[in-house]
Scaffold this active site. Sequence first.
Site, mmCIF file in Angstrom:
data_model
loop_
_atom_site.group_PDB
_atom_site.id
_atom_site.type_symbol
_atom_site.label_atom_id
_atom_site.label_comp_id
_atom_site.label_asym_id
_atom_site.label_seq_id
_atom_site.Cartn_x
_atom_site.Cartn_y
_atom_site.Cartn_z
ATOM 1 N N ASP A 98 44.464 34.293 42.547
ATOM 2 C CA ASP A 98 44.103 35.604 42.001
ATOM 3 C C ASP A 98 43.272 36.362 43.040
ATOM 4 O O ASP A 98 42.300 35.823 43.580
ATOM 5 C CB ASP A 98 43.287 35.350 40.717
ATOM 6 C CG ASP A 98 43.047 36.601 39.908
ATOM 7 O OD1 ASP A 98 43.893 37.508 39.950
ATOM 8 O OD2 ASP A 98 42.006 36.655 39.219
ATOM 9 N N HIS A 99 43.645 37.592 43.322
ATOM 10 C CA HIS A 99 42.903 38.465 44.250
ATOM 11 C C HIS A 99 42.656 37.850 45.634
ATOM 12 O O HIS A 99 41.523 37.855 46.129
ATOM 13 C CB HIS A 99 41.549 38.895 43.648
ATOM 14 C CG HIS A 99 41.690 39.771 42.441
ATOM 15 N ND1 HIS A 99 42.034 41.100 42.518
ATOM 16 C CD2 HIS A 99 41.544 39.498 41.132
ATOM 17 C CE1 HIS A 99 42.097 41.611 41.300
ATOM 18 N NE2 HIS A 99 41.810 40.658 40.431
ATOM 19 N N GLY A 195 35.500 42.674 34.215
ATOM 20 C CA GLY A 195 34.150 42.464 33.705
ATOM 21 C C GLY A 195 33.986 42.836 32.242
ATOM 22 O O GLY A 195 34.950 43.216 31.573
ATOM 23 N N HIS A 228 45.543 43.530 34.937
ATOM 24 C CA HIS A 228 44.277 42.852 35.257
ATOM 25 C C HIS A 228 43.189 43.382 34.311
ATOM 26 O O HIS A 228 43.423 44.291 33.525
ATOM 27 C CB HIS A 228 43.878 43.147 36.713
ATOM 28 C CG HIS A 228 44.574 42.261 37.694
ATOM 29 N ND1 HIS A 228 43.915 41.324 38.449
ATOM 30 C CD2 HIS A 228 45.889 42.153 38.015
ATOM 31 C CE1 HIS A 228 44.792 40.685 39.202
ATOM 32 N NE2 HIS A 228 45.993 41.173 38.964
ATOM 33 N N GLY A 229 42.015 42.795 34.407
ATOM 34 C CA GLY A 229 40.863 43.310 33.644
ATOM 35 C C GLY A 229 41.150 43.442 32.158
ATOM 36 O O GLY A 229 40.771 44.434 31.534
ATOM 37 N N SER A 231 40.316 41.322 29.500
ATOM 38 C CA SER A 231 39.539 40.573 28.504
ATOM 39 C C SER A 231 39.269 41.453 27.285
ATOM 40 O O SER A 231 39.081 42.667 27.400
ATOM 41 C CB SER A 231 38.204 40.101 29.107
ATOM 42 O OG SER A 231 38.373 38.849 29.740
ATOM 43 N N ASP A 273 39.655 36.524 32.351
ATOM 44 C CA ASP A 273 38.634 35.646 32.906
ATOM 45 C C ASP A 273 37.337 35.741 32.085
ATOM 46 O O ASP A 273 36.822 34.739 31.585
ATOM 47 C CB ASP A 273 38.383 36.049 34.378
ATOM 48 C CG ASP A 273 37.453 35.081 35.090
ATOM 49 O OD1 ASP A 273 36.878 34.206 34.435
ATOM 50 O OD2 ASP A 273 37.290 35.209 36.316
ATOM 51 N N ARG A 277 34.722 32.902 30.316
ATOM 52 C CA ARG A 277 33.340 32.669 30.779
ATOM 53 C C ARG A 277 32.372 32.740 29.606
ATOM 54 O O ARG A 277 31.451 31.929 29.480
ATOM 55 C CB ARG A 277 32.935 33.736 31.794
ATOM 56 C CG ARG A 277 33.717 33.703 33.081
ATOM 57 C CD ARG A 277 33.222 34.788 34.014
ATOM 58 N NE ARG A 277 34.038 34.830 35.219
ATOM 59 C CZ ARG A 277 33.746 35.550 36.292
ATOM 60 N NH1 ARG A 277 32.671 36.315 36.309
ATOM 61 N NH2 ARG A 277 34.527 35.522 37.348
HETATM 62 P P1 13P Z 1 38.568 40.296 33.015
HETATM 63 O O1 13P Z 1 37.289 40.510 33.760
HETATM 64 O O2 13P Z 1 38.822 41.439 32.060
HETATM 65 O O3 13P Z 1 38.639 38.987 32.336
HETATM 66 O O4 13P Z 1 39.763 40.362 34.085
HETATM 67 C C1 13P Z 1 40.151 39.221 34.763
HETATM 68 C C2 13P Z 1 41.113 39.501 35.855
HETATM 69 O O5 13P Z 1 41.685 40.579 35.998
HETATM 70 C C3 13P Z 1 41.371 38.412 36.798
HETATM 71 O O6 13P Z 1 42.221 38.815 37.830
HETATM 72 O O1 G3H Z 2 39.305 39.405 38.684
HETATM 73 C C1 G3H Z 2 39.222 38.212 38.729
HETATM 74 C C2 G3H Z 2 38.076 37.323 38.528
HETATM 75 O O2 G3H Z 2 37.334 37.711 37.430
HETATM 76 C C3 G3H Z 2 37.345 37.183 39.812
HETATM 77 O O3 G3H Z 2 36.076 36.697 39.715
HETATM 78 O O4 G3H Z 2 35.770 36.955 42.227
HETATM 79 O O5 G3H Z 2 33.868 36.252 40.734
HETATM 80 O O6 G3H Z 2 35.755 34.693 41.189
HETATM 81 P P1 G3H Z 2 35.314 36.116 41.048
HETATM 82 ZN ZN ZN Z 3 41.867 40.902 38.392
#
Ligand code: 13P
Ligand code: G3H
Ligand code: ZN
Length: 381
Positions: A98-99, A195, A228-229, A231, A273, A277
Amino acid sequence: MPVIPIKPILDTADKYHYGQGAFNVNSVSQIKAAIEIHEILRSPAIIQGAELANGFMGGRVDFKNSTIDDIRRGARNIGEAVWKYAEHAKIPVVLHLDHGTNLEVVKACIDGGYTSVMIDGSSKSFEENMEITREVVKYAHARGVSVEGELGVLAGVEDHVFSSQSTYTNPLDALEFIKKTGVDSLAISYGTMHGPNKGKNVKLRREILIAIKEILRLEGLQCSMVSHGSSTIPRYLVEDLKVLGSNMPDAEGISVHEIQKAIRSGIAKINVDTDIRMAVTRNMREYFNLHEDKQKSFSIGGVYKDLKNHPDVVDPRQVFGSIMDSVMTGTMSDSDVADLNKEVEKGVMEILAQLITSFGSAGKMNLVECKSLENMKKIYI
Ligand code: 13P
Ligand code: G3H
Ligand code: ZN
């Protein structure tokens, strides 16, 4: 089953119009729990490790300073655990980066056993983003590994959706990007944000998604859309954490209903993510409240100390520092470490059970035509 590339799973989600959750992990017990709950719900599974999660699981407690060596070690630890648990499961499992920010990280993850990678060039210019993404596609596809790109900056401004100043994804740029890079999937900016503070009552700009899918259809191209994002920041979890002394000011997620509408408009992969958490941290805080004697435990007392000293922390990585053996390899040095990790597992399962069901991938495991890395390599070439 062996771990497979992501393309067959996302193509199936597109074909049958359901959403496939993609869940971030930061420890071996999270990996174990994530695969187990997918198997119970008979859903295909996408387990993802972000670049810094790899650094952390490579032993870098101050993970924000991860080096490529930390990332390489972490990718091996994650890869080993995912391949081990997937082997005994009857569902298709993907391990996705991821990323990822550069080719070196991509290579380290593929070496460690990742079957799918994201290259996030969204903060670069359009041309630079295309260049680095093309480079990653060339490297990954030659090994059967699938690639996700990203176009548009998350946290777009509400107005001017299709204007030149917009940070939302422009559908015509998306077409050019997909055509010129050959990515299997594309993360788009259409109103979500990483987030816990996504804003109240977020309405996703589904017209962006619909436009991209329509253009792709007219061009006869297949590329899966990624949210993405995403949650949902369940209200009950915010309240639970508050009762335990942990405050999350202005915490707001994307409603499940909005995500379901986005799935109906063409989203195939949904990244989550923060929800995980929160549930994991809530469980650990609750555990030490219910078992006061464990606050001074030789093996897990350090986790309690970290939780206590940082009441508002919801990222488990910030309190896992004293139990890194179990985090990195799944080794349980005593029953206290095992009990605490059970709480971690339960937190993962609580969230994933709800989201797998809401996104619609439960029961879909047999729809996926599994392809190995070797099979995909031949298809890509
Ligand atoms: P959230 O912060 O909304 O859980 O997004 C996670 C995400 O996009 C991971 O790539
Ligand atoms: O977007 C993805 C995750 O929430 C990344 O979190 O870079 O802190 O591991 P992190
Ligand atoms: Zn992401």
